[in-house]
Design a protein around this motif. Structure first.
Motif, short mmCIF file in Angstrom:
data_model
loop_
_atom_site.label_atom_id
_atom_site.label_comp_id
_atom_site.label_asym_id
_atom_site.label_seq_id
_atom_site.Cartn_x
_atom_site.Cartn_y
_atom_site.Cartn_z
N THR A 1 44.01 -19.74 107.45
CA THR A 1 43.08 -20.57 106.67
C THR A 1 43.16 -22.02 107.12
OG1 THR A 1 44.75 -21.00 104.97
CG2 THR A 1 43.30 -19.09 104.64
N ARG A 2 42.16 -22.77 106.79
CA ARG A 2 42.11 -24.19 107.16
C ARG A 2 42.68 -25.01 106.01
NH1 ARG A 2 42.31 -28.14 110.63
NH2 ARG A 2 40.68 -29.67 110.50
N THR A 3 43.93 -24.71 105.63
CA THR A 3 44.61 -25.44 104.58
C THR A 3 45.34 -26.63 105.19
OG1 THR A 3 44.95 -23.33 103.47
CG2 THR A 3 46.19 -25.20 102.64
N LEU A 4 45.26 -27.77 104.53
CA LEU A 4 45.87 -28.99 105.05
C LEU A 4 46.96 -29.48 104.12
CD1 LEU A 4 42.62 -30.89 106.12
CD2 LEU A 4 44.11 -29.52 107.56
N LYS A 5 47.96 -30.17 104.70
CA LYS A 5 49.04 -30.76 103.92
C LYS A 5 49.20 -32.22 104.34
CE LYS A 5 52.53 -29.26 107.25
NZ LYS A 5 53.74 -28.51 107.48
N PRO A 6 49.79 -33.07 103.47
CA PRO A 6 49.97 -34.47 103.85
C PRO A 6 51.11 -34.63 104.86
CG PRO A 6 50.83 -34.06 101.65
CD PRO A 6 50.18 -32.80 102.10
N ALA A 7 50.96 -35.60 105.76
CA ALA A 7 51.99 -35.92 106.75
C ALA A 7 52.02 -37.43 106.93
CB ALA A 7 51.69 -35.24 108.08
N THR A 8 53.24 -37.99 106.98
CA THR A 8 53.41 -39.42 107.21
C THR A 8 53.62 -39.65 108.70
OG1 THR A 8 54.43 -39.64 105.04
CG2 THR A 8 54.74 -41.46 106.57
N MET A 9 52.83 -40.54 109.29
CA MET A 9 52.88 -40.80 110.72
C MET A 9 53.90 -41.90 111.03
SD MET A 9 50.75 -38.52 111.13
CE MET A 9 50.97 -38.47 112.86
N GLU A 10 54.16 -42.13 112.32
CA GLU A 10 55.15 -43.11 112.75
C GLU A 10 54.79 -44.54 112.37
OE1 GLU A 10 55.09 -44.04 117.18
OE2 GLU A 10 54.05 -42.11 117.12
N ASN A 11 53.49 -44.82 112.16
CA ASN A 11 53.09 -46.17 111.76
C ASN A 11 52.97 -46.32 110.24
OD1 ASN A 11 50.78 -44.70 111.35
ND2 ASN A 11 49.47 -45.98 112.62
N GLY A 12 53.38 -45.28 109.49
CA GLY A 12 53.40 -45.35 108.03
C GLY A 12 52.14 -44.82 107.36
N THR A 13 51.13 -44.47 108.11
CA THR A 13 49.88 -43.95 107.56
C THR A 13 50.04 -42.48 107.20
OG1 THR A 13 48.67 -45.47 108.98
CG2 THR A 13 47.41 -43.70 107.99
N GLU A 14 49.42 -42.07 106.10
CA GLU A 14 49.46 -40.67 105.71
C GLU A 14 48.11 -40.02 105.99
OE1 GLU A 14 49.83 -38.60 101.49
OE2 GLU A 14 51.74 -39.45 102.13
N ILE A 15 48.14 -38.88 106.69
CA ILE A 15 46.91 -38.13 106.96
C ILE A 15 47.15 -36.67 106.59
CG2 ILE A 15 46.24 -39.67 108.84
CD1 ILE A 15 46.96 -37.38 110.77
N ARG A 16 46.08 -35.88 106.61
CA ARG A 16 46.17 -34.45 106.29
C ARG A 16 46.19 -33.67 107.61
NH1 ARG A 16 46.88 -33.30 101.24
NH2 ARG A 16 45.64 -31.41 101.31
N VAL A 17 47.16 -32.74 107.71
CA VAL A 17 47.34 -31.95 108.93
C VAL A 17 47.40 -30.47 108.56
CG1 VAL A 17 48.53 -33.81 110.16
CG2 VAL A 17 49.86 -32.16 108.86
N PRO A 18 47.17 -29.56 109.51
CA PRO A 18 47.30 -28.12 109.24
C PRO A 18 48.74 -27.73 108.92
CG PRO A 18 46.03 -28.50 111.23
CD PRO A 18 46.60 -29.82 110.83
N LEU A 19 48.92 -26.56 108.33
CA LEU A 19 50.23 -26.11 107.88
C LEU A 19 51.24 -25.91 109.01
CD1 LEU A 19 49.15 -23.53 105.16
CD2 LEU A 19 50.06 -25.81 104.81
N PHE A 20 50.79 -25.60 110.23
CA PHE A 20 51.72 -25.32 111.32
C PHE A 20 52.33 -26.58 111.95
CE2 PHE A 20 47.44 -25.29 113.11
CZ PHE A 20 47.55 -26.22 114.12
N VAL A 21 51.87 -27.78 111.58
CA VAL A 21 52.43 -29.02 112.13
C VAL A 21 53.73 -29.34 111.41
CG1 VAL A 21 52.04 -31.51 112.39
CG2 VAL A 21 50.16 -29.91 112.76
N ASN A 22 54.78 -29.68 112.19
CA ASN A 22 56.10 -29.96 111.64
C ASN A 22 56.52 -31.40 111.93
OD1 ASN A 22 56.60 -27.29 110.66
ND2 ASN A 22 56.88 -26.67 112.80
N THR A 23 57.58 -31.84 111.29
CA THR A 23 58.16 -33.16 111.54
C THR A 23 58.60 -33.25 113.00
OG1 THR A 23 58.91 -33.28 109.25
CG2 THR A 23 59.96 -34.78 110.83
N GLY A 24 58.26 -34.36 113.66
CA GLY A 24 58.62 -34.55 115.06
C GLY A 24 57.52 -34.16 116.03
N ASP A 25 56.50 -33.43 115.58
CA ASP A 25 55.38 -33.06 116.45
C ASP A 25 54.54 -34.29 116.76
OD1 ASP A 25 56.19 -30.45 116.36
OD2 ASP A 25 54.55 -29.76 115.06
#
Length: 188
Positions: free
Chosen positions: A147-171
């Motif tokens: 499914t095209r389910t998204l979760k929040p992720a904090t980026m290296e510059n501090g911005t939060e965006i929505r990414v797919p479930l398979f993206v992990n910390t460090g990617d």
């Protein structure tokens, strides 16, 4: 002063004391009436669109605009410090010129900045996409990509965006700077 017939799409002009960029320019000759130009312009400072009709002989001030590539070094309050890649001169660029894309850029990114008469910056454009590293996101489940389910992720510059479930910390992921949307995961 130039006439309206000298204009083309993308030109910068001074209209009613404001700097405008030509977005659309149509020459119309309706039936047995006089010809006119229908011009759609965007205000560079606030983004508002103005439309006006001009006769072919009307005069308008076309601005001499020079664009150069600058490297974004660091943020300083409401400004960004940028360096000319050729002369190594540093300038302060107002964050408002980049709009929402200022949230998705990081140090070292090349910006395209337009100057009026070589002095004041009137527009700035970030690259269409940047590669950012995910600082933190909840762990995804193995095989949960149907499914095209998204979760929040904090980026290296501090911005939060929505990414797919398979993206992990460090990617490392590619982000669209115009919308802030996830594009794809980047292999190291």
């Amino acid at each position: 002063m130039a006439t309206i017939s000298d204009l083309s799409k993308g030109n910068f002009v001074r209209y009613n004391g404001e700097i405008m960029q030509i977005e659309e320019l149509q020459h119309r000759t309706p039936g047995n009436l006089r010809a006119f130009y229908q011009v759609k312009m965007r205000n560079v400072r606030n983004g508002k669109v103005a439309e006006n009709r001009f006769r072919p002989g009307d005069e308008i001030e076309i601005l001499r605009v020079e664009t150069k590539e600058y490297q974004y070094l660091y943020a300083d309050g409401e400004s960004l410090v940028c360096m000319d890649n050729e002369t190594f001169d540093q300038i302060y660029l107002d964050k408002a010129l980049l709009g929402e894309s200022v949230n998705y850029i990081k140090e070292g990114v090349t910006l395209l900045i337009a100057f009026e008469n070589g002095a004041t910056a009137i527009t700035a454009e970030a690259p269409s996409h940047v590669v950012l590293e995910v600082q933190y996101t909840e762990p995804g489940l193995q095989g949960d990509t149907a499914t095209r389910t998204l979760k929040p992720a904090t980026m290296e510059n501090g911005t939060e965006i929505r990414v797919p479930l398979f993206v992990n910390t460090g990617d490392k992921i590619k982000v669209d700077t115009r919308t802030g949307d996830y594009i794809e995961r980047v292999k190291q």
